[in-house]
Design an enzyme around this catalytic site. Sequence first.
Site, PDB file in Angstrom:
ATOM      1  N   CYS A 140      -2.598   2.444  20.942  1.00 27.67           N
ATOM      2  CA  CYS A 140      -3.211   1.318  21.671  1.00 27.67           C
ATOM      3  C   CYS A 140      -2.392   0.035  21.516  1.00 27.67           C
ATOM      4  O   CYS A 140      -2.672  -0.966  22.161  1.00 27.67           O
ATOM      5  CB  CYS A 140      -4.658   1.092  21.198  1.00 27.67           C
ATOM      6  SG  CYS A 140      -4.792   0.150  19.663  1.00 27.67           S
ATOM      7  N   HIS A 170     -14.900   2.159  -1.299  1.00 25.04           N
ATOM      8  CA  HIS A 170     -13.843   1.279  -0.785  1.00 25.04           C
ATOM      9  C   HIS A 170     -12.775   2.028   0.007  1.00 25.04           C
ATOM     10  O   HIS A 170     -11.653   1.556   0.129  1.00 25.04           O
ATOM     11  CB  HIS A 170     -13.208   0.481  -1.941  1.00 25.04           C
ATOM     12  CG  HIS A 170     -14.156  -0.500  -2.566  1.00 25.04           C
ATOM     13  ND1 HIS A 170     -13.956  -1.082  -3.802  1.00 25.04           N
ATOM     14  CD2 HIS A 170     -15.325  -1.018  -2.110  1.00 25.04           C
ATOM     15  CE1 HIS A 170     -14.951  -1.898  -4.073  1.00 25.04           C
ATOM     16  NE2 HIS A 170     -15.803  -1.879  -3.074  1.00 25.04           N
ATOM     17  N   TYR A 219       0.831  -1.212   0.000  1.00 21.00           N
ATOM     18  CA  TYR A 219       0.000   0.000   0.000  1.00 21.00           C
ATOM     19  C   TYR A 219       0.864   1.260   0.000  1.00 21.00           C
ATOM     20  O   TYR A 219       0.515   2.256  -0.640  1.00 21.00           O
ATOM     21  CB  TYR A 219      -1.009  -0.008   1.156  1.00 21.00           C
ATOM     22  CG  TYR A 219      -2.246  -0.815   0.797  1.00 21.00           C
ATOM     23  CD1 TYR A 219      -3.289  -0.234   0.090  1.00 21.00           C
ATOM     24  CD2 TYR A 219      -2.335  -2.167   1.113  1.00 21.00           C
ATOM     25  CE1 TYR A 219      -4.401  -0.976  -0.287  1.00 21.00           C
ATOM     26  CE2 TYR A 219      -3.438  -2.914   0.740  1.00 21.00           C
ATOM     27  CZ  TYR A 219      -4.469  -2.317   0.043  1.00 21.00           C
ATOM     28  OH  TYR A 219      -5.569  -3.043  -0.343  1.00 21.00           O
ATOM     29  N   PRO A 229     -13.323  -0.800 -22.567  1.00 21.18           N
ATOM     30  CA  PRO A 229     -12.838  -1.416 -23.807  1.00 21.18           C
ATOM     31  C   PRO A 229     -13.168  -2.903 -23.887  1.00 21.18           C
ATOM     32  O   PRO A 229     -13.167  -3.485 -24.977  1.00 21.18           O
ATOM     33  CB  PRO A 229     -11.319  -1.212 -23.761  1.00 21.18           C
ATOM     34  CG  PRO A 229     -11.000  -0.525 -22.487  1.00 21.18           C
ATOM     35  CD  PRO A 229     -12.245  -0.299 -21.703  1.00 21.18           C
ATOM     36  N   GLN A 246     -15.260   3.148  -6.787  1.00 20.81           N
ATOM     37  CA  GLN A 246     -14.620   2.076  -6.019  1.00 20.81           C
ATOM     38  C   GLN A 246     -13.148   2.411  -5.813  1.00 20.81           C
ATOM     39  O   GLN A 246     -12.439   1.688  -5.131  1.00 20.81           O
ATOM     40  CB  GLN A 246     -14.733   0.756  -6.783  1.00 20.81           C
ATOM     41  CG  GLN A 246     -16.156   0.313  -7.040  1.00 20.81           C
ATOM     42  CD  GLN A 246     -16.211  -0.797  -8.080  1.00 20.81           C
ATOM     43  OE1 GLN A 246     -16.028  -1.970  -7.760  1.00 20.81           O
ATOM     44  NE2 GLN A 246     -16.457  -0.443  -9.324  1.00 20.81           N
ATOM     45  N   GLY A 294     -15.244   1.792 -16.496  1.00 20.65           N
ATOM     46  CA  GLY A 294     -13.935   1.274 -16.096  1.00 20.65           C
ATOM     47  C   GLY A 294     -13.965   0.326 -14.920  1.00 20.65           C
ATOM     48  O   GLY A 294     -13.022   0.295 -14.133  1.00 20.65           O
TER      49      GLY A 294
HETATM   50  C1  BJW Z   1     -10.867   0.602 -18.760  1.00 18.18           C
HETATM   51  C2  BJW Z   1      -9.745   1.238 -19.196  1.00 18.18           C
HETATM   52  C3  BJW Z   1      -9.924   2.520 -19.692  1.00 18.18           C
HETATM   53  C4  BJW Z   1      -9.106  -0.645 -18.457  1.00 18.18           C
HETATM   54  N1  BJW Z   1     -11.140   3.044 -19.715  1.00 18.18           N
HETATM   55  N2  BJW Z   1     -12.076   1.132 -18.797  1.00 18.18           N
HETATM   56  C5  BJW Z   1     -22.104 -11.489  -3.896  1.00 18.18           C
HETATM   57  C6  BJW Z   1     -21.701 -12.517  -4.723  1.00 18.18           C
HETATM   58  C7  BJW Z   1     -20.412 -13.046  -4.618  1.00 18.18           C
HETATM   59  C8  BJW Z   1     -19.496 -12.555  -3.689  1.00 18.18           C
HETATM   60  C9  BJW Z   1     -19.899 -11.516  -2.892  1.00 18.18           C
HETATM   61  C10 BJW Z   1     -21.185 -11.008  -2.984  1.00 18.18           C
HETATM   62  N3  BJW Z   1     -21.289 -10.008  -2.093  1.00 18.18           N
HETATM   63  C11 BJW Z   1     -20.100  -9.854  -1.445  1.00 18.18           C
HETATM   64  C12 BJW Z   1     -19.239 -10.777  -1.901  1.00 18.18           C
HETATM   65  C13 BJW Z   1     -17.823 -10.941  -1.466  1.00 18.18           C
HETATM   66  C14 BJW Z   1     -16.878  -9.923  -2.069  1.00 18.18           C
HETATM   67  C15 BJW Z   1     -16.952 -10.004  -3.599  1.00 18.18           C
HETATM   68  O1  BJW Z   1     -17.561  -9.192  -4.281  1.00 18.18           O
HETATM   69  N4  BJW Z   1     -16.269 -10.959  -4.202  1.00 18.18           N
HETATM   70  C16 BJW Z   1     -16.255 -11.054  -5.671  1.00 18.18           C
HETATM   71  C17 BJW Z   1     -14.818 -11.062  -6.142  1.00 18.18           C
HETATM   72  C18 BJW Z   1     -17.034 -12.240  -6.104  1.00 18.18           C
HETATM   73  N5  BJW Z   1     -17.199  -8.584  -1.623  1.00 18.18           N
HETATM   74  C19 BJW Z   1     -16.771  -8.103  -0.452  1.00 18.18           C
HETATM   75  O2  BJW Z   1     -16.118  -8.809   0.309  1.00 18.18           O
HETATM   76  C20 BJW Z   1     -17.148  -6.700  -0.079  1.00 18.18           C
HETATM   77  N6  BJW Z   1     -17.666  -6.672   1.234  1.00 18.18           N
HETATM   78  C21 BJW Z   1     -18.914  -7.087   1.516  1.00 18.18           C
HETATM   79  O3  BJW Z   1     -19.670  -7.463   0.646  1.00 18.18           O
HETATM   80  O4  BJW Z   1     -19.236  -7.011   2.860  1.00 18.18           O
HETATM   81  C22 BJW Z   1     -20.390  -7.730   3.293  1.00 18.18           C
HETATM   82  C23 BJW Z   1     -19.930  -9.129   3.571  1.00 18.18           C
HETATM   83  C24 BJW Z   1     -19.029  -9.338   4.586  1.00 18.18           C
HETATM   84  C25 BJW Z   1     -18.624 -10.638   4.849  1.00 18.18           C
HETATM   85  C26 BJW Z   1     -19.072 -11.686   4.064  1.00 18.18           C
HETATM   86  C27 BJW Z   1     -19.971 -11.437   3.014  1.00 18.18           C
HETATM   87  C28 BJW Z   1     -20.413 -10.134   2.777  1.00 18.18           C
HETATM   88  C29 BJW Z   1     -15.910  -5.801  -0.052  1.00 18.18           C
HETATM   89  C30 BJW Z   1     -15.262  -5.656  -1.382  1.00 18.18           C
HETATM   90  C31 BJW Z   1     -13.982  -4.821  -1.225  1.00 18.18           C
HETATM   91  C32 BJW Z   1     -13.160  -4.780  -2.502  1.00 18.18           C
HETATM   92  N7  BJW Z   1     -11.878  -4.256  -2.196  1.00 18.18           N
HETATM   93  C33 BJW Z   1     -10.944  -3.959  -3.283  1.00 18.18           C
HETATM   94  C34 BJW Z   1      -9.610  -3.450  -2.670  1.00 18.18           C
HETATM   95  C35 BJW Z   1      -9.798  -1.998  -2.202  1.00 18.18           C
HETATM   96  C36 BJW Z   1      -8.550  -1.411  -1.657  1.00 18.18           C
HETATM   97  C37 BJW Z   1      -7.465  -1.320  -2.695  1.00 18.18           C
HETATM   98  O5  BJW Z   1      -7.567  -0.591  -3.703  1.00 18.18           O
HETATM   99  O6  BJW Z   1      -6.447  -1.988  -2.502  1.00 18.18           O
HETATM  100  O7  BJW Z   1     -11.502  -2.986  -4.151  1.00 18.18           O
HETATM  101  S1  BJW Z   1     -10.656  -5.353  -4.375  1.00 18.18           S
HETATM  102  C38 BJW Z   1     -10.592  -4.412  -5.859  1.00 18.18           C
HETATM  103  O8  BJW Z   1     -11.731  -4.732  -6.703  1.00 18.18           O
HETATM  104  C39 BJW Z   1     -10.773  -2.951  -5.405  1.00 18.18           C
HETATM  105  C40 BJW Z   1     -11.646  -2.423  -6.508  1.00 18.18           C
HETATM  106  O9  BJW Z   1     -12.296  -1.245  -6.076  1.00 18.18           O
HETATM  107  C41 BJW Z   1     -12.573  -3.575  -6.795  1.00 18.18           C
HETATM  108  C42 BJW Z   1     -13.234  -3.510  -8.127  1.00 18.18           C
HETATM  109  O10 BJW Z   1     -12.301  -3.592  -9.166  1.00 18.18           O
HETATM  110  P1  BJW Z   1     -12.498  -2.683 -10.448  1.00 18.18           P
HETATM  111  O11 BJW Z   1     -12.425  -1.269 -10.071  1.00 18.18           O
HETATM  112  O12 BJW Z   1     -13.693  -3.130 -11.191  1.00 18.18           O
HETATM  113  O13 BJW Z   1     -11.154  -2.975 -11.251  1.00 18.18           O
HETATM  114  P2  BJW Z   1     -10.792  -4.205 -12.230  1.00 18.18           P
HETATM  115  O14 BJW Z   1      -9.343  -4.268 -12.361  1.00 18.18           O
HETATM  116  O15 BJW Z   1     -11.497  -5.430 -11.817  1.00 18.18           O
HETATM  117  O16 BJW Z   1     -11.434  -3.782 -13.643  1.00 18.18           O
HETATM  118  C43 BJW Z   1     -10.928  -2.691 -14.392  1.00 18.18           C
HETATM  119  C44 BJW Z   1     -11.789  -2.539 -15.620  1.00 18.18           C
HETATM  120  O17 BJW Z   1     -11.381  -1.371 -16.308  1.00 18.18           O
HETATM  121  C45 BJW Z   1     -11.671  -3.701 -16.617  1.00 18.18           C
HETATM  122  O18 BJW Z   1     -12.985  -4.130 -16.978  1.00 18.18           O
HETATM  123  C46 BJW Z   1     -10.960  -3.082 -17.822  1.00 18.18           C
HETATM  124  O19 BJW Z   1     -11.395  -3.612 -19.068  1.00 18.18           O
HETATM  125  C47 BJW Z   1     -11.364  -1.645 -17.686  1.00 18.18           C
HETATM  126  N8  BJW Z   1     -10.455  -0.690 -18.271  1.00 18.18           N
HETATM  127  N9  BJW Z   1      -8.647   0.366 -18.988  1.00 18.18           N
HETATM  128  C48 BJW Z   1     -12.190   2.294 -19.260  1.00 18.18           C
HETATM  129  N10 BJW Z   1      -8.853   3.214 -20.143  1.00 18.18           N
END
Ligand code: BJW
Length: 246
Positions: free
Chosen positions: A150, A121, A69, A215, A103, A188
């Site tokens: 703490c 997030h 981080y 994309p 996010q 995105g």
């Molecule tokens: C372009 C481009 C350009 C490229 N222009 N586009 C329901 C079903 C199944 C599972 C779950 C569910 N509900 C909850 C869950 C569990 C879990 C989850 O979702 N798992 C899935 C993987 C299945 N969710 C959680 O745990 C969440 N908490 C929760 O639900 O609490 C309640 C709970 C508690 C206990 C048990 C159960 C429920 C919390 C989720 C936290 C996510 N954290 C992260 C890290 C954040 C900190 C950090 O940055 O380090 O968040 S993980 C990571 O993924 C980060 C992002 O915000 C997040 C989303 O990713 P994002 O932004 O979509 O990025 P990418 O890389 O995936 O995609 C990029 C896209 O851009 C691509 O499509 C490219 O094509 C595109 N792109 N260039 C436009 N120029």
Amino acid sequence: MSILIPQELIERLAAARRVAVLTGAGISAESGIPTFRDALTGLWANYDPQELATPEGFARNPKLVWEWYAERRQRIAGVQPNPGHLALAALERRFAQFTLVTQNIDSLHQRAGSLAVVELHGNIARVKCSREETVVNEFPDSESPPRCPCGAFLRPDVVWFGEMLPAAEALARAEAAAGQCEVFLSIGTSAQVYPAAELPLRALSAGATIVEINPERTPLTRHAHFALQGAAGKVLPQLVARLASA
Ligand code: BJW
């Protein structure tokens, strides 16, 4: 290269008063911040997310997680908002109600001038106590990770997998905006991480026009009324320009 933006989309946007936007890592890609899931350059490409973005990973190896981080924080500090961020800030000024749900943890929307930003997030610039959850503004940087008075380790104030979204209030605002908007833009994001991925589906059920800018195809693409397959930094400025002359 210019992307074909259907006139019907411009007309729907021009007529809308309530707009909601969800952004993900892709919007910051053109600023030089790697996305999470892109196979070659993504942040997960060289690391296992279970080791870096879960409370269990932090408990197993706090030094590795803190340093990952710290490296990302440094990288983010050195980049600038791109034309996609700037176009969204311009778009906000046009609508009576405009909610930008992100996010991302990089503050680039705020730095581009967006005002109504809901951070789902957390934010990498903040640090909190891993036990008490309180935000800590000053800490020694001699330890990795440093400790709270703490005694517990400090950690980034971001939401890891398996953790509840911090501000229940942030999620409530995002859900309300999704449920009330006339047009919802998903930009995105791979639309794979919940509960963020549920927001466009909520908007769809409530009758909104769904627009995706990415994309690549995602699980949302088949639900979108308009899927603009291009980079946000190219498509969004074109969208804003077309809207200005609509
Ligand atoms: C372009 C481009 C350009 C490229 N222009 N586009 C329901 C079903 C199944 C599972 C779950 C569910 N509900 C909850 C869950 C569990 C879990 C989850 O979702 N798992 C899935 C993987 C299945 N969710 C959680 O745990 C969440 N908490 C929760 O639900 O609490 C309640 C709970 C508690 C206990 C048990 C159960 C429920 C919390 C989720 C936290 C996510 N954290 C992260 C890290 C954040 C900190 C950090 O940055 O380090 O968040 S993980 C990571 O993924 C980060 C992002 O915000 C997040 C989303 O990713 P994002 O932004 O979509 O990025 P990418 O890389 O995936 O995609 C990029 C896209 O851009 C691509 O499509 C490219 O094509 C595109 N792109 N260039 C436009 N120029």
